[in-house]
Scaffold this motif. Structure first.
Motif, PDB file in Angstrom:
ATOM      1  N   PRO A  88     -24.214 -22.558   4.205  1.00  0.00           N
ATOM      2  CA  PRO A  88     -23.182 -22.029   5.095  1.00  0.00           C
ATOM      3  C   PRO A  88     -22.182 -23.092   5.555  1.00  0.00           C
ATOM      4  O   PRO A  88     -21.223 -22.779   6.257  1.00  0.00           O
ATOM      5  N   TYR A  89     -22.404 -24.329   5.163  1.00  0.00           N
ATOM      6  CA  TYR A  89     -21.634 -25.445   5.700  1.00  0.00           C
ATOM      7  C   TYR A  89     -20.381 -25.739   4.874  1.00  0.00           C
ATOM      8  O   TYR A  89     -20.414 -25.694   3.657  1.00  0.00           O
ATOM      9  N   ASP A  90     -19.295 -26.083   5.559  1.00  0.00           N
ATOM     10  CA  ASP A  90     -18.097 -26.564   4.870  1.00  0.00           C
ATOM     11  C   ASP A  90     -18.427 -27.882   4.173  1.00  0.00           C
ATOM     12  O   ASP A  90     -17.977 -28.138   3.077  1.00  0.00           O
ATOM     13  N   PHE A  91     -19.176 -28.718   4.861  1.00  0.00           N
ATOM     14  CA  PHE A  91     -19.776 -29.909   4.259  1.00  0.00           C
ATOM     15  C   PHE A  91     -20.892 -30.385   5.175  1.00  0.00           C
ATOM     16  O   PHE A  91     -21.011 -29.945   6.310  1.00  0.00           O
ATOM     17  N   ASN A  92     -21.742 -31.232   4.639  1.00  0.00           N
ATOM     18  CA  ASN A  92     -22.878 -31.781   5.367  1.00  0.00           C
ATOM     19  C   ASN A  92     -22.763 -33.286   5.461  1.00  0.00           C
ATOM     20  O   ASN A  92     -22.415 -33.948   4.482  1.00  0.00           O
ATOM     21  N   ILE A  93     -23.109 -33.797   6.611  1.00  0.00           N
ATOM     22  CA  ILE A  93     -23.152 -35.235   6.838  1.00  0.00           C
ATOM     23  C   ILE A  93     -24.602 -35.665   6.703  1.00  0.00           C
ATOM     24  O   ILE A  93     -25.484 -35.102   7.354  1.00  0.00           O
ATOM     25  N   SER A  94     -24.854 -36.628   5.857  1.00  0.00           N
ATOM     26  CA  SER A  94     -26.203 -37.159   5.700  1.00  0.00           C
ATOM     27  C   SER A  94     -26.456 -38.170   6.829  1.00  0.00           C
ATOM     28  O   SER A  94     -25.710 -39.132   6.993  1.00  0.00           O
ATOM     29  N   ASP A  95     -27.507 -37.929   7.611  1.00  0.00           N
ATOM     30  CA  ASP A  95     -27.862 -38.807   8.727  1.00  0.00           C
ATOM     31  C   ASP A  95     -29.350 -39.158   8.645  1.00  0.00           C
ATOM     32  O   ASP A  95     -30.138 -38.793   9.516  1.00  0.00           O
ATOM     33  N   PRO A  96     -29.757 -39.872   7.564  1.00  0.00           N
ATOM     34  CA  PRO A  96     -31.181 -40.106   7.342  1.00  0.00           C
ATOM     35  C   PRO A  96     -31.861 -40.960   8.409  1.00  0.00           C
ATOM     36  O   PRO A  96     -33.049 -40.782   8.678  1.00  0.00           O
ATOM     37  N   ASP A  97     -31.132 -41.852   9.032  1.00  0.00           N
ATOM     38  CA  ASP A  97     -31.742 -42.698  10.063  1.00  0.00           C
ATOM     39  C   ASP A  97     -31.507 -42.162  11.477  1.00  0.00           C
ATOM     40  O   ASP A  97     -31.982 -42.753  12.449  1.00  0.00           O
ATOM     41  N   GLY A  98     -30.771 -41.072  11.606  1.00  0.00           N
ATOM     42  CA  GLY A  98     -30.542 -40.448  12.914  1.00  0.00           C
ATOM     43  C   GLY A  98     -29.521 -41.155  13.780  1.00  0.00           C
ATOM     44  O   GLY A  98     -29.446 -40.894  14.977  1.00  0.00           O
ATOM     45  N   LYS A  99     -28.715 -42.025  13.187  1.00  0.00           N
ATOM     46  CA  LYS A  99     -27.736 -42.794  13.961  1.00  0.00           C
ATOM     47  C   LYS A  99     -26.683 -41.899  14.605  1.00  0.00           C
ATOM     48  O   LYS A  99     -26.382 -42.027  15.788  1.00  0.00           O
ATOM     49  N   LEU A 100     -26.119 -40.964  13.833  1.00  0.00           N
ATOM     50  CA  LEU A 100     -25.130 -40.036  14.387  1.00  0.00           C
ATOM     51  C   LEU A 100     -25.789 -39.115  15.407  1.00  0.00           C
ATOM     52  O   LEU A 100     -25.210 -38.828  16.456  1.00  0.00           O
ATOM     53  N   GLY A 101     -26.995 -38.671  15.102  1.00  0.00           N
ATOM     54  CA  GLY A 101     -27.742 -37.853  16.059  1.00  0.00           C
ATOM     55  C   GLY A 101     -27.934 -38.556  17.390  1.00  0.00           C
ATOM     56  O   GLY A 101     -27.799 -37.949  18.454  1.00  0.00           O
ATOM     57  N   LEU A 102     -28.211 -39.848  17.336  1.00  0.00           N
ATOM     58  CA  LEU A 102     -28.362 -40.643  18.553  1.00  0.00           C
ATOM     59  C   LEU A 102     -27.051 -40.681  19.334  1.00  0.00           C
ATOM     60  O   LEU A 102     -27.040 -40.519  20.559  1.00  0.00           O
ATOM     61  N   GLU A 103     -25.942 -40.872  18.623  1.00  0.00           N
ATOM     62  CA  GLU A 103     -24.622 -40.889  19.274  1.00  0.00           C
ATOM     63  C   GLU A 103     -24.315 -39.558  19.958  1.00  0.00           C
ATOM     64  O   GLU A 103     -23.649 -39.514  20.986  1.00  0.00           O
ATOM     65  N   LEU A 104     -24.816 -38.470  19.360  1.00  0.00           N
ATOM     66  CA  LEU A 104     -24.573 -37.129  19.906  1.00  0.00           C
ATOM     67  C   LEU A 104     -25.589 -36.750  20.984  1.00  0.00           C
ATOM     68  O   LEU A 104     -25.455 -35.702  21.610  1.00  0.00           O
ATOM     69  N   GLY A 105     -26.601 -37.570  21.173  1.00  0.00           N
ATOM     70  CA  GLY A 105     -27.627 -37.246  22.170  1.00  0.00           C
ATOM     71  C   GLY A 105     -28.550 -36.138  21.714  1.00  0.00           C
ATOM     72  O   GLY A 105     -29.044 -35.348  22.517  1.00  0.00           O
ATOM     73  N   VAL A 106     -28.807 -36.081  20.407  1.00  0.00           N
ATOM     74  CA  VAL A 106     -29.654 -35.031  19.847  1.00  0.00           C
ATOM     75  C   VAL A 106     -31.102 -35.257  20.280  1.00  0.00           C
ATOM     76  O   VAL A 106     -31.626 -36.360  20.174  1.00  0.00           O
ATOM     77  N   TYR A 107     -31.726 -34.188  20.764  1.00  0.00           N
ATOM     78  CA  TYR A 107     -33.141 -34.226  21.145  1.00  0.00           C
ATOM     79  C   TYR A 107     -34.017 -33.928  19.937  1.00  0.00           C
ATOM     80  O   TYR A 107     -35.143 -34.357  19.842  1.00  0.00           O
ATOM     81  N   GLY A 108     -33.511 -33.106  19.034  1.00  0.00           N
ATOM     82  CA  GLY A 108     -34.238 -32.693  17.842  1.00  0.00           C
ATOM     83  C   GLY A 108     -33.469 -31.570  17.181  1.00  0.00           C
ATOM     84  O   GLY A 108     -32.493 -31.077  17.720  1.00  0.00           O
ATOM     85  N   ALA A 109     -33.915 -31.176  16.022  1.00  0.00           N
ATOM     86  CA  ALA A 109     -33.220 -30.103  15.312  1.00  0.00           C
ATOM     87  C   ALA A 109     -33.885 -28.767  15.646  1.00  0.00           C
ATOM     88  O   ALA A 109     -35.089 -28.738  15.891  1.00  0.00           O
ATOM     89  N   PRO A 110     -33.144 -27.690  15.650  1.00  0.00           N
ATOM     90  CA  PRO A 110     -31.697 -27.583  15.502  1.00  0.00           C
ATOM     91  C   PRO A 110     -30.968 -27.712  16.838  1.00  0.00           C
ATOM     92  O   PRO A 110     -31.499 -27.357  17.891  1.00  0.00           O
ATOM     93  N   GLU A 111     -29.773 -28.232  16.753  1.00  0.00           N
ATOM     94  CA  GLU A 111     -28.838 -28.266  17.874  1.00  0.00           C
ATOM     95  C   GLU A 111     -27.465 -27.946  17.308  1.00  0.00           C
ATOM     96  O   GLU A 111     -27.164 -28.315  16.173  1.00  0.00           O
ATOM     97  N   THR A 112     -26.660 -27.258  18.094  1.00  0.00           N
ATOM     98  CA  THR A 112     -25.330 -26.876  17.633  1.00  0.00           C
ATOM     99  C   THR A 112     -24.297 -27.240  18.686  1.00  0.00           C
ATOM    100  O   THR A 112     -24.488 -26.969  19.868  1.00  0.00           O
ATOM    101  N   PHE A 113     -23.218 -27.867  18.229  1.00  0.00           N
ATOM    102  CA  PHE A 113     -22.114 -28.265  19.094  1.00  0.00           C
ATOM    103  C   PHE A 113     -20.900 -27.395  18.786  1.00  0.00           C
ATOM    104  O   PHE A 113     -20.629 -27.097  17.624  1.00  0.00           O
ATOM    105  N   LEU A 114     -20.168 -27.005  19.821  1.00  0.00           N
ATOM    106  CA  LEU A 114     -18.890 -26.332  19.661  1.00  0.00           C
ATOM    107  C   LEU A 114     -17.816 -27.397  19.774  1.00  0.00           C
ATOM    108  O   LEU A 114     -17.753 -28.107  20.787  1.00  0.00           O
ATOM    109  N   VAL A 115     -17.010 -27.540  18.736  1.00  0.00           N
ATOM    110  CA  VAL A 115     -15.989 -28.588  18.696  1.00  0.00           C
ATOM    111  C   VAL A 115     -14.638 -27.918  18.478  1.00  0.00           C
ATOM    112  O   VAL A 115     -14.486 -27.090  17.578  1.00  0.00           O
ATOM    113  N   ASP A 116     -13.663 -28.273  19.318  1.00  0.00           N
ATOM    114  CA  ASP A 116     -12.341 -27.642  19.205  1.00  0.00           C
ATOM    115  C   ASP A 116     -11.488 -28.311  18.125  1.00  0.00           C
ATOM    116  O   ASP A 116     -11.925 -29.273  17.480  1.00  0.00           O
ATOM    117  N   SER A 117     -10.276 -27.808  17.946  1.00  0.00           N
ATOM    118  CA  SER A 117      -9.409 -28.291  16.862  1.00  0.00           C
ATOM    119  C   SER A 117      -8.932 -29.728  17.065  1.00  0.00           C
ATOM    120  O   SER A 117      -8.486 -30.365  16.123  1.00  0.00           O
TER     121      SER A 117
END
Length: 173
Positions: A116-145
Motif C-alpha cells: 500500500p506504500y508509495d515507497f518504504n524507508i528501510s530503517d534496520p537499526d531503528g535510527k529514524l524510528g528513534l528520531e520519531l520517538g517510536v515506541y514500537g510498531a505499528p505507529e502512524t504519523f499524519l504529515v501535512d504537505s
C-alpha cells in the motif's frame, strides 16, 4: 483494647488496593502525546526498501500523507495491513518505514500481502524510528504537505481509528 490496632495494616493495605484498582481504569491508553506534533518531519538519510536508492526527508511527497511504521515481526502490523491496502486504493498517500527488520523478509512480505506504500524507508537499526520517538510498531504519523507532523497514532490503523483520524487528515488537504 490494643487488639484492634492489629487490623490497621490490613485496612491500610485494602484501602491502597482499592485506590490502585480504581486508578488502573482512569488512564487513556490511546493518548501518548508526541513532542513532534507541530514539528517538521526529522531529516534523515536512508535507502528505499525496494529500489535500494538513497532517500532523505526531501524524498517525502509534498502532499498530506500517512507515515506508517511497520515490521514483519509485528503481528499487529499484519492485522492492519489489509486496511492500509484499502486506504491506498482510496488514494491516500502512505509512506512506510520498515522498522528494525530484515529488508529481504520485508520485500517478501509486501509481495505476499500487497504493497500500500508509495515507497518504504528501510530503517534496520531503528535510527529514524528513534528520531520519531517510536515506541514500537505499528505507529502512524499524519504529515501535512509542508512536511509537518500533525498527529500520531500508536497501534493498528483500522476502521474505528480512521473514523477519528480522517477528519484531521482531510483538514490537512
Amino acid at each position: 483494647m490494643t487488639r484492634w490496632l492489629l487490623f490497621i495494616p490490613l485496612a491500610v493495605t485494602l484501602a491502597m488496593g482499592v485506590l490502585f484498582w480504581i486508578g488502573l481504569g482512569k488512564e487513556d491508553k490511546d493518548a501518548l502525546p508526541s513532542p513532534l506534533v507541530g514539528q517538521p518531519f526529522p531529516s534523515f538519510e536512508a535507502k528505499a526498501l525496494l529500489s535500494g536508492e538513497a532517500i532523505s526527508a526531501a524524498s517525502l511527497p509534498a502532499k498530506p500523507m500517512l507515515v506508517n511504521v511497520w515490521a514483519t515481526w509485528c503481528p499487529t502490523c499484519k492485522a492492519e495491513h489489509a486496511f492500509l491496502n484499502q486506504l491506498a486504493k482510496q488514494g491516500i498517500t502512505i509512506v512506510g518505514i520498515n522498522y528494525k527488520d530484515d529488508d529481504a523478509k520485508a520485500r517478501e512480505w509486501l509481495k505476499a500481502y500487497g504493497d500500500p506504500y508509495d515507497f518504504n524507508i528501510s530503517d534496520p537499526d531503528g535510527k529514524l524510528g528513534l528520531e520519531l520517538g517510536v515506541y514500537g510498531a505499528p505507529e502512524t504519523f499524519l504529515v501535512d504537505s509542508q512536511g509537518t507532523i500533525r498527529g500520531k497514532h500508536i497501534g493498528d490503523l483500522n476502521t474505528r481509528v480512521w473514523q477519528k483520524l480522517q477528519p484531521q487528515f482531510e483538514a490537512m488537504k
